[in-house]
Design a protein around this motif. Structure first.
Motif: not given
Length: 732
Positions: A29-30, A108, A133-134
């Protein structure tokens, strides 16, 4: 409406294949990273899970599908996430890696699918892991596919399984759901040697037992802003089972799944999916993890996740089943005068003749308006609601039935019941056989008919006041009783999906005699949930706090009532401002002072509800740990913040308290305004003479200086950006 039997198939979008290096699979993810490893023997293991930048790594790891027969001599025997029984009696499971792909579902969202096959038999298992991801959140589930020519039984198919090194302490935090003051307190324990198992057994809810969610702390009991932790929640509203077992080699084995009352059957060529387990991790305490889950729910999970929830008044607490057209008209008019935006007619509006719903013993299942109480159904009420510019809502309990009802006389075969045993009733009611498509059709039509006739209805409170006590589905028959929970949940979700699609402007509330559906499973097609039938504000302070670990504030219904003694109306409103504020009072019986304070509290909440419902939540000292608990919310653009602080202990003299503030823009200047000060309780709690405008850095370093003068005192403080700090300070 045509409703399929089960909903547990997996729909996979177009994908592109991905090969790692034949040894590792990585999904990110992020900020988080998960890495799997494939051994030379083709077994699949979790190699690492933690922060992508390496600043913190969890102790999670180990083989994801421990094999049976065991081939490691005297080593520990792990249970793994799957149990099945083949036609020849074989129970072994040796799952070998076949392939994997990572699908791009949106910019995302990435979806990893790992294919595994059984060493001997034509059985396949899919591991699904979806990464957001976000918001730094994952979803995980398993799918079993039966390639045999005969059916197999799968008594256990868990959603998530992992091992963890337990040489350093591992702490578990979880919450009950019952209103008898259990949901208001966290259960915290250090996991030791042996098994710790959390189970709910109610079937269609978790009224008695843990909510299907937990927090694990690694090394230390995690706080809000310190300590490594995992927060996990099951997308399931029925019986669940979480097991945590530490063995002699200091390895923790954790498995998360459904607590099945039988053995689900998977036909030849068929498949079975576990529910989804949603989880996230943080190296800096529960706060960042919770905020990620809140964003995930609003952005990716809830229907209309960012639609503002209205201030409502519900008829139940004030007048129970003593409802009528005249009574509702009067209370609705009073509520509109207070600034309430939605009036909800609760139980007691349906059934006729000897089956009229005038008490809890009759009427459930007969969803026709009581012609004595509502001679024109809702015609006059909806007309008056439009004139008052107030929305209207109504109560249903479609899964339940009274024996004293026309429906039971017409369709006794629709009731869940053992073939040769007398019915077991709970609250004078029983559960319908929701696995039956005819029952699903009836449930849908009962609610849809009212919503279609009265398209102005904005809200439905969907209640479920009974467990599945007669755990037998006549529709499934004796050979398929192991599928009961899956079929029940599939039927319920199909009905809810159809209703929310047909009536997209209606908000649905999940209720189950209190917090029995405070979970992601019920919230998939609901907009809010009812945390507890106990509305005592001190108890609710803890309960709402606990549920906020997993669900955002706009899903948690927080009603102001008359319940409990020693509380001022301001305290009641300040507690309810934590979430989706509403009321549950009979305005005809309320004191003028109470109503005047309510008008002030409602106006104050409307002023800040965007911050609470859609912003970031920062919790400070828990109500269980401190007599001065506090929390604050910050809008996503960091221009506005709400600080809520409470004083719950006995006081012999005034108490000075500096309420912490988090999440502000350090360089931005914020002006302070104290809100919710009704005339009868209007003394400011903010210390006089302080600078009312400071930088975000100063507010966060110094906090909000408050002065509490009595037990159950509270403060609500608004901070609003005013531009760069010119260096001077205005005094309050």
């Amino acid at each position: 409406m045509k409703i399929p039997f089960l909903i547990f198939s997996i729909l996979i979008p177009a994908a592109f294949p991905t090969s790692a290096d034949g040894k590792q699979i990585v999904l990110e993810t992020g900020q988080l990273r998960v890495e799997f490893e494939i051994s030379d023997e083709k077994t699949l293991s979790l190699k690492e899970m933690g922060m992508k930048d390496g600043s913190w790594v969890s102790p999670l790891g180990g083989e994801l599908f421990p094999t049976e027969p065991h081939r490691d001599g005297n080593g520990p025997r792990y249970q793994g996430p799957i149990e099945w029984r083949l036609p020849n009696g074989d129970r072994a499971a040796e799952l070998l890696y076949e392939s994997h792909e990572i699908q791009e579902e949106s910019p995302a969202v990435r979806h990893l699918v790992v294919q595994l096959r059984e060493r001997v038999y034509p059985l396949e298992v899919e591991l699904h892991l979806r990464a957001y991801k976000d918001v730094d959140v994952f979803e995980q589930w398993l799918v079993v596919k039966n390639g045999l020519s005969e059916a197999i039984y799968v008594p256990r198919l868990d959603s998530m399984y992992f091992q963890a090194e337990a040489e350093r302490s591992i702490f578990l935090e979880w919450y009950e759901s019952d209103q008898k003051n259990t949901a208001g307190y966290p259960v915290r324990e250090k996991l030791g040697m042996g098994m710790r198992r959390l189970e709910s057994r109610d079937g269609n809810r978790h009224k008695h037992g843990p909510i299907p969610a937990f927090v694990l702390g690694f090394g230390d009991q995690p706080g809000e802003s310190e300590g490594g932790c995992m927060i996990a929640a099951l997308d399931w509203m029925g019986s669940s089972r979480f097991s945590f077992e530490t063995n002699s080699e200091q390895i923790l084995e954790t498995s998360v799944g459904v607590n099945q009352p039988g053995q689900p059957l998977v036909e030849s060529g068929g498949q079975l999916s576990s529910p989804v387990c949603v989880f996230t991790l943080s190296g800096k305490g529960k706060g960042p993890a919770s905020r990620g889950l809140h964003d995930w729910a609003r952005e990716h999970f809830l229907k209309n996740g960012k639609r503002i929830r209205l201030v409502d008044n519900n008829s139940w607490e004030g007048c129970r089943m003593k409802v009528s057209e005249d009574a509702i008209l009067k209370m609705m008019e009073d509520s509109a005068g207070l600034g309430i935006e939605l009036y909800v007619l609760d139980d007691g509006w349906f059934g006729n003749g000897k089956e009229a719903r005038v008490n809890a013993r009759a009427g459930l299942g007969d969803w026709q308006f009581n012609t004595k109480r509502f001679p024109d159904e809702l015609d006059a009420i909806m007309k008056r609601a439009a004139e008052l510019d107030i929305e209207f809502g109504i109560w249903f309990e479609p899964e339940m039935i009274n024996e004293k009802s026309k429906l039971f006389a017409e369709h006794p075969e629709w009731v869940m019941r053992y073939p040769d045993r007398p019915l077991a009733e709970q609250r004078d009611q029983m559960v319908l056989d929701v696995a039956n498509p005819a029952v699903q059709e009836f449930m849908f039509e009962s609610v849809d008919r009212v919503l279609t006739k009265y398209p102005g209805i904005r809200f439905v409170k969907w209640d479920a006041n009974s467990n599945i006590n007669n755990v037998y589905s006549p529709y499934l028959g004796k050979e398929r009783q192991g599928d009961l929970l899956n079929a029940y949940m599939g039927g319920y979700l199909n009905v809810m999906r159809e209703l929310t699609e047909r009536h997209p402007d209606v908000d649905f509330q999940a209720c189950a005699a209190g917090g029995g559906r405070a979970d992601l499973g019920a919230m998939r097609y609901s907009h809010t949930f009812w945390p507890s039938d106990d509305t005592d504000p001190l108890y609710r302070l803890g309960a709402q706090w606990n549920f906020s670990n997993f669900l955002p504030a706009n899903t948690i219904t927080a009603h102001v009532t008359h319940k409990g003694e020693g509380y001022g109306t301001k305290f009641r409103f300040d507690v309810s401002m934590m979430s989706q504020l509403g009321m549950e009072v009979d305005t005809r019986k309320s004191e003028p002072e109470y109503l005047e304070a309510s008008e002030v509290g409602i106006a104050a909440y409307k002023r800040i509800r965007n911050i609470v419902q859609l912003g970031d939540q920062f919790r400070h000292a828990h109500p269980h740990d401190s007599e001065t608990p506090s929390l604050n919310y910050v809008s996503k653009d960091e221009t506005r913040a709400l600080v809520l602080a409470y004083q719950t202990g006995e006081l012999e003299e005034p108490l000075a308290f500096s309420s912490p503030v988090s999440g502000l823009d350090p360089a931005q200047s914020y002006q302070l305004t104290e809100i919710n000060l009704p005339e009868a309780d209007g003394s400011p709690r903010v210390v006089s003479g302080i600078a009312s405008t400071k930088s975000g850095a100063e507010w966060m370093a110094e906090g909000i200086p408050l002065r509490f003068t009595n037990q159950f005192d509270s403060a609500a403080v608004l901070l609003e950006a005013v531009g760069s700090n010119p260096g001077g300070s205005r005094k309050q």
